[in-house]
Enzyme design. Structure first.
Site, PDB file in Angstrom:
ATOM      1  N   ALA A  19       9.320  -3.710   1.804  1.00 39.16           N
ATOM      2  CA  ALA A  19       8.871  -4.925   2.159  1.00 39.16           C
ATOM      3  C   ALA A  19      10.375  -5.920   2.088  1.00 39.16           C
ATOM      4  O   ALA A  19      10.690  -6.086   3.258  1.00 39.16           O
ATOM      5  CB  ALA A  19       7.871  -6.419   1.334  1.00 39.16           C
ATOM      6  N   GLU A  25      18.111  -7.892  -5.974  1.00 38.29           N
ATOM      7  CA  GLU A  25      16.787  -7.008  -6.436  1.00 38.29           C
ATOM      8  C   GLU A  25      17.248  -7.278  -7.719  1.00 38.29           C
ATOM      9  O   GLU A  25      18.250  -6.961  -8.104  1.00 38.29           O
ATOM     10  CB  GLU A  25      17.470  -6.330  -5.709  1.00 38.29           C
ATOM     11  CG  GLU A  25      16.644  -4.721  -6.731  1.00 38.29           C
ATOM     12  CD  GLU A  25      15.474  -4.603  -6.848  1.00 38.29           C
ATOM     13  OE1 GLU A  25      14.563  -5.058  -6.091  1.00 38.29           O
ATOM     14  OE2 GLU A  25      14.326  -4.563  -8.397  1.00 38.29           O
ATOM     15  N   GLN A  26      16.430  -6.920  -9.191  1.00 38.10           N
ATOM     16  CA  GLN A  26      16.732  -7.020 -10.324  1.00 38.10           C
ATOM     17  C   GLN A  26      17.155  -5.851 -10.987  1.00 38.10           C
ATOM     18  O   GLN A  26      17.716  -6.000 -12.076  1.00 38.10           O
ATOM     19  CB  GLN A  26      15.195  -7.372 -10.657  1.00 38.10           C
ATOM     20  CG  GLN A  26      14.260  -6.247 -11.192  1.00 38.10           C
ATOM     21  CD  GLN A  26      13.132  -6.985 -11.567  1.00 38.10           C
ATOM     22  OE1 GLN A  26      12.702  -8.240 -11.862  1.00 38.10           O
ATOM     23  NE2 GLN A  26      12.011  -5.666 -11.256  1.00 38.10           N
ATOM     24  N   ARG A  82       9.219   8.556  -0.599  1.00 36.28           N
ATOM     25  CA  ARG A  82       9.586   6.990  -1.312  1.00 36.28           C
ATOM     26  C   ARG A  82      10.696   6.679  -0.881  1.00 36.28           C
ATOM     27  O   ARG A  82      11.385   5.696   0.059  1.00 36.28           O
ATOM     28  CB  ARG A  82       8.881   6.679  -2.335  1.00 36.28           C
ATOM     29  CG  ARG A  82       7.014   6.095  -2.040  1.00 36.28           C
ATOM     30  CD  ARG A  82       6.895   5.322  -2.720  1.00 36.28           C
ATOM     31  NE  ARG A  82       5.265   5.140  -3.705  1.00 36.28           N
ATOM     32  CZ  ARG A  82       4.743   4.397  -2.724  1.00 36.28           C
ATOM     33  NH1 ARG A  82       5.001   3.343  -2.636  1.00 36.28           N
ATOM     34  NH2 ARG A  82       3.250   4.030  -1.894  1.00 36.28           N
ATOM     35  N   TYR A  95      -0.136  15.241  -0.273  1.00 36.17           N
ATOM     36  CA  TYR A  95      -0.053  15.641   0.716  1.00 36.17           C
ATOM     37  C   TYR A  95       1.451  15.788   0.335  1.00 36.17           C
ATOM     38  O   TYR A  95       2.252  15.395  -0.357  1.00 36.17           O
ATOM     39  CB  TYR A  95      -0.216  13.850   1.529  1.00 36.17           C
ATOM     40  CG  TYR A  95       0.738  13.416   0.706  1.00 36.17           C
ATOM     41  CD1 TYR A  95       1.872  12.302   0.761  1.00 36.17           C
ATOM     42  CD2 TYR A  95      -0.322  12.110   0.734  1.00 36.17           C
ATOM     43  CE1 TYR A  95       2.452  11.261   0.642  1.00 36.17           C
ATOM     44  CE2 TYR A  95      -0.319  10.932   0.030  1.00 36.17           C
ATOM     45  CZ  TYR A  95       1.063  10.616   0.157  1.00 36.17           C
ATOM     46  OH  TYR A  95       1.723   8.960  -0.638  1.00 36.17           O
ATOM     47  N   ASP A 111       4.228  -7.084  -1.328  1.00 32.92           N
ATOM     48  CA  ASP A 111       2.369  -6.893  -2.267  1.00 32.92           C
ATOM     49  C   ASP A 111       3.113  -8.432  -3.010  1.00 32.92           C
ATOM     50  O   ASP A 111       1.445  -8.516  -3.497  1.00 32.92           O
ATOM     51  CB  ASP A 111       3.418  -5.915  -3.465  1.00 32.92           C
ATOM     52  CG  ASP A 111       1.969  -4.610  -3.397  1.00 32.92           C
ATOM     53  OD1 ASP A 111       2.187  -4.603  -2.361  1.00 32.92           O
ATOM     54  OD2 ASP A 111       2.928  -3.845  -3.984  1.00 32.92           O
TER      55      ASP A 111
HETATM   56  C1  LIG Z   1      -0.710   4.276  -6.565  1.00 26.21           C
HETATM   57  C2  LIG Z   1      -0.423   3.996  -4.895  1.00 26.21           C
HETATM   58  C3  LIG Z   1      -0.098   4.722  -3.806  1.00 26.21           C
HETATM   59  C4  LIG Z   1      -0.082   4.343  -2.537  1.00 26.21           C
HETATM   60  N1  LIG Z   1       0.232   4.108  -1.672  1.00 26.21           N
HETATM   61  C5  LIG Z   1       0.352   3.588  -0.391  1.00 26.21           C
HETATM   62  C6  LIG Z   1       0.113   4.201   0.306  1.00 26.21           C
HETATM   63  O1  LIG Z   1       0.448   5.295   1.033  1.00 26.21           O
HETATM   64  N2  LIG Z   1       0.639   3.711   1.884  1.00 26.21           N
HETATM   65  C7  LIG Z   1       0.897   2.687   1.477  1.00 26.21           C
HETATM   66  O2  LIG Z   1       1.185   1.812   3.020  1.00 26.21           O
HETATM   67  N3  LIG Z   1       0.593   1.407   0.381  1.00 26.21           N
HETATM   68  C8  LIG Z   1       0.651   2.631  -0.514  1.00 26.21           C
HETATM   69  N4  LIG Z   1       0.972   2.204  -1.422  1.00 26.21           N
HETATM   70  C9  LIG Z   1       1.229   0.891  -2.050  1.00 26.21           C
HETATM   71  C10 LIG Z   1       2.434   0.147  -1.347  1.00 26.21           C
HETATM   72  O3  LIG Z   1       3.032   1.060  -3.013  1.00 26.21           O
HETATM   73  C11 LIG Z   1       3.100  -1.454  -1.818  1.00 26.21           C
HETATM   74  O4  LIG Z   1       2.367  -1.947  -1.496  1.00 26.21           O
HETATM   75  C12 LIG Z   1       4.521  -1.444  -1.500  1.00 26.21           C
HETATM   76  O5  LIG Z   1       4.805  -0.553  -2.336  1.00 26.21           O
HETATM   77  C13 LIG Z   1       4.607  -2.490  -1.689  1.00 26.21           C
HETATM   78  O6  LIG Z   1       5.728  -2.916  -1.367  1.00 26.21           O
HETATM   79  P1  LIG Z   1       6.717  -4.708  -1.952  1.00 26.21           P
HETATM   80  O7  LIG Z   1       8.544  -4.253  -1.612  1.00 26.21           O
HETATM   81  O8  LIG Z   1       6.518  -5.603  -1.236  1.00 26.21           O
HETATM   82  O9  LIG Z   1       6.701  -5.165  -3.191  1.00 26.21           O
HETATM   83  P2  LIG Z   1       7.081  -3.636  -4.962  1.00 26.21           P
HETATM   84  O10 LIG Z   1       7.362  -2.172  -3.894  1.00 26.21           O
HETATM   85  O11 LIG Z   1       6.992  -3.642  -5.845  1.00 26.21           O
HETATM   86  O12 LIG Z   1       9.040  -3.902  -4.621  1.00 26.21           O
HETATM   87  C14 LIG Z   1       9.230  -5.461  -5.368  1.00 26.21           C
HETATM   88  C15 LIG Z   1      10.898  -5.115  -5.522  1.00 26.21           C
HETATM   89  O13 LIG Z   1      11.257  -6.611  -5.826  1.00 26.21           O
HETATM   90  C16 LIG Z   1      11.537  -6.209  -6.658  1.00 26.21           C
HETATM   91  N5  LIG Z   1      11.830  -7.537  -8.033  1.00 26.21           N
HETATM   92  C17 LIG Z   1      10.640  -7.978  -9.015  1.00 26.21           C
HETATM   93  N6  LIG Z   1      10.617  -8.909  -9.476  1.00 26.21           N
HETATM   94  C18 LIG Z   1      11.736  -9.140  -8.927  1.00 26.21           C
HETATM   95  C19 LIG Z   1      12.631 -10.322  -8.962  1.00 26.21           C
HETATM   96  N7  LIG Z   1      12.251 -11.775  -9.887  1.00 26.21           N
HETATM   97  N8  LIG Z   1      13.912 -10.850  -8.820  1.00 26.21           N
HETATM   98  C20 LIG Z   1      14.543  -9.801  -8.298  1.00 26.21           C
HETATM   99  N9  LIG Z   1      13.397  -8.269  -7.166  1.00 26.21           N
HETATM  100  C21 LIG Z   1      12.901  -8.234  -8.294  1.00 26.21           C
HETATM  101  C22 LIG Z   1      12.065  -4.787  -7.867  1.00 26.21           C
HETATM  102  O14 LIG Z   1      12.148  -4.549  -8.330  1.00 26.21           O
HETATM  103  C23 LIG Z   1      11.544  -4.749  -6.757  1.00 26.21           C
HETATM  104  O15 LIG Z   1      11.993  -3.187  -6.145  1.00 26.21           O
HETATM  105  C24 LIG Z   1       0.168   2.372  -3.144  1.00 26.21           C
HETATM  106  C25 LIG Z   1       0.297   1.825  -4.120  1.00 26.21           C
HETATM  107  C26 LIG Z   1       0.244   2.937  -5.209  1.00 26.21           C
HETATM  108  C27 LIG Z   1       0.365   1.889  -6.765  1.00 26.21           C
END
Ligand SMILES: Cc1cc2nc3c(=O)[nH]c(=O)nc-3n(C[C@H](O)[C@H](O)[C@H](O)COP(=O)(O)OP(=O)(O)OC[C@H]3O[C@@H](n4cnc5c(N)ncnc54)[C@H](O)[C@@H]3O)c2cc1C
Length: 391
Positions: A15, A34-35, A108, A213, A291
């Site tokens: 994201a 990033e943490q 990923r 896959y 998320d």
């Molecule tokens: C088993 C599984 C399978 C999945 N398969 C799919 C799929 O096939 N297709 C799909 O679209 N989605 C899939 N998803 C969902 C997808 O992985 C997530 O929705 C997506 O990775 C979310 O990305 P994000 O960047 O919002 O959050 P995250 O990936 O959680 O990234 C958050 C980032 O913020 C950092 N962070 C956290 N707290 C702090 C802080 N306080 N200060 C600074 N940095 C911080 C973390 O270290 C991390 O790098 C799957 C999820 C799971 C669990």
């Protein structure tokens, strides 16, 4: 846009990096905090559907995805105990013709690195754990663990399901789904799947399912195998798992599944959490993406796809309303994203049961495999998260 916005993005997952890449494409200065000490995406593969792949292509990732991702020919639902085909959705060329974008599976790490390479050097600050944020007059402030802070007219919380930024906007807690998922990656030559037809295979059984896959240009297979759990005790929501646990949990399943999960050198285990949907996740100068905004169970494989959509809608709203109207831009962004992600979040939760079969039964009760037309997913795949802002 003539004036430049300064944006601080908290979190460097899919994201956060997509927001930063979309801002960079729009000529807006942005920094990511990033943490972790080292930037990486863990957890094997991810499915990228046309609603997100067309946006990634717009960022300039088409060629890169052509080298690392696979274009999925079909999604197959099969019974876990005898590998019988229950339902098939043809994708491949039909998907590209209908939606002008492919359905990919990708490792990923490949997607993450592709996004990172789109950013100007030095734009990502590691070891920067945000501990709090606050809205102010004309800007917001984020504080970090080391005592430093940053002010910006726009702060974007992309810090995942346990978001610190969300805590300042929404009073709620993650909800444990009762499912854990074991994820691993297996070299293709340890398996007997024909790599000629890249498919997403889901084997369904009582209380659990396994999805598999190809990734990394077909050299590896990514899998995720769910196992129910009454509670989740570990402090973290993810941990190193044991291959023998997942082999034991699938011991009565078809040999194809047993071979797959048993061929992994290691597995990670995730406790699957989501949150209830909410109506708002923005302040005057702070908002959420991915998320942090709408954590969903992975049972529609849309969490990352929706995060990518968020990024494009947010950036288009910031451009449309201009630097003097951040509040209006964030309201507009939220009003477009909330209904769509709300629906997908609820459907993902609802799919928990649909992906599990009662003992030996077939999904839908029919002995003959059903063909699902991908056109039924047009509402999901045909959506253009950037174009909707202009509309
Ligand atoms: C088993 C599984 C399978 C999945 N398969 C799919 C799929 O096939 N297709 C799909 O679209 N989605 C899939 N998803 C969902 C997808 O992985 C997530 O929705 C997506 O990775 C979310 O990305 P994000 O960047 O919002 O959050 P995250 O990936 O959680 O990234 C958050 C980032 O913020 C950092 N962070 C956290 N707290 C702090 C802080 N306080 N200060 C600074 N940095 C911080 C973390 O270290 C991390 O790098 C799957 C999820 C799971 C669990």
């Amino acid at each position: 846009m003539h004036q430049k916005l300064d944006v601080a993005v908290l979190g460097g997952g899919i994201a956060g990096l997509t927001v930063a890449a979309a801002l960079s494409r729009a000529g807006v200065r942005c920094e990511v905090f990033e943490q972790t000490r080292q930037l990486s995406e863990v957890g094997a593969g991810v499915q990228i559907a046309p609603n997100a792949s067309r946006l990634l292509h717009r960022l300039g990732l088409r060629r890169r995805l052509g080298l690392t991702a696979l274009t999925v020919e079909a999604i197959e639902l099969r019974t876990g105990h005898d590998d019988r085909l229950v339902r098939r959705t043809v994708l491949g060329q039909r998907c590209e013709q209908l939606f002008d974008a492919p359905y990919y599976t990708v490792h990923r790490a490949d997607l993450h690195q592709g996004l990172l390479d789109l950013l100007p050097p030095g734009n990502v600050h590691l070891n920067s754990r945000c501990v709090g944020v606050a809205d102010g007059a004309g800007h917001a402030t984020a504080w970090f663990e080391d005592g430093s802070s940053v002010d910006a007219p726009v702060i974007v919380g992309a810090d995942g399901i346990h978001s610190v930024v969300r805590e300042s906007l929404v009073a709620d807690e993650p909800r444990f789904s009762g499912q854990t998922i074991y994820r691993g990656v297996v070299p293709a030559d340890r398996l007997d799947f024909p790599p000629a037809e890249p498919k997403v295979r889901l084997w369904l059984g009582p209380d659990r399912h396994c999805v598999c896959y190809p990734v990394s240009g077909g050299r590896q297979y990514s899998f995720g195998a769910t196992i129910p759990a009454a509670t989740w005790h570990a402090e973290s929501w993810s941990a190193t798992g044991s291959v023998s646990d997942v082999v034991a949990a699938y011991r009565d399943w078809h040999p194809a599944v047993r071979r797959l999960v048993g061929a992994a050198d290691s597995v990670g285990v995730w406790a699957l959490h989501d949150r209830d949907t909410v109506g708002h996740w923005s302040g005057d100068h702070i908002t959420l993406v991915g998320d942090a905004a709408h954590p969903m169970l992975p049972f529609m494989a849309q969490g990352a796809n929706q995060a990518i959509e968020d990024a494009f809608t947010l950036v288009a709203c910031l451009r449309r309303h201009g630097p003097g109207n951040v509040r209006a831009a964030l309201r507009h962004y939220e009003s477009l994203r909330q209904p769509r992600t709300d629906a997908i979040q609820r459907m993902s939760r609802g799919n928990t049961k649909k992906l599990h079969l009662d003992d030996g039964a077939t999904a839908g009760g029919s002995a003959r495999p059903a063909n699902e037309d991908v056109l039924e997913k047009a509402w999901l795949y045909d959506y253009d998260a950037e174009a909707v802002v202009a509309a």
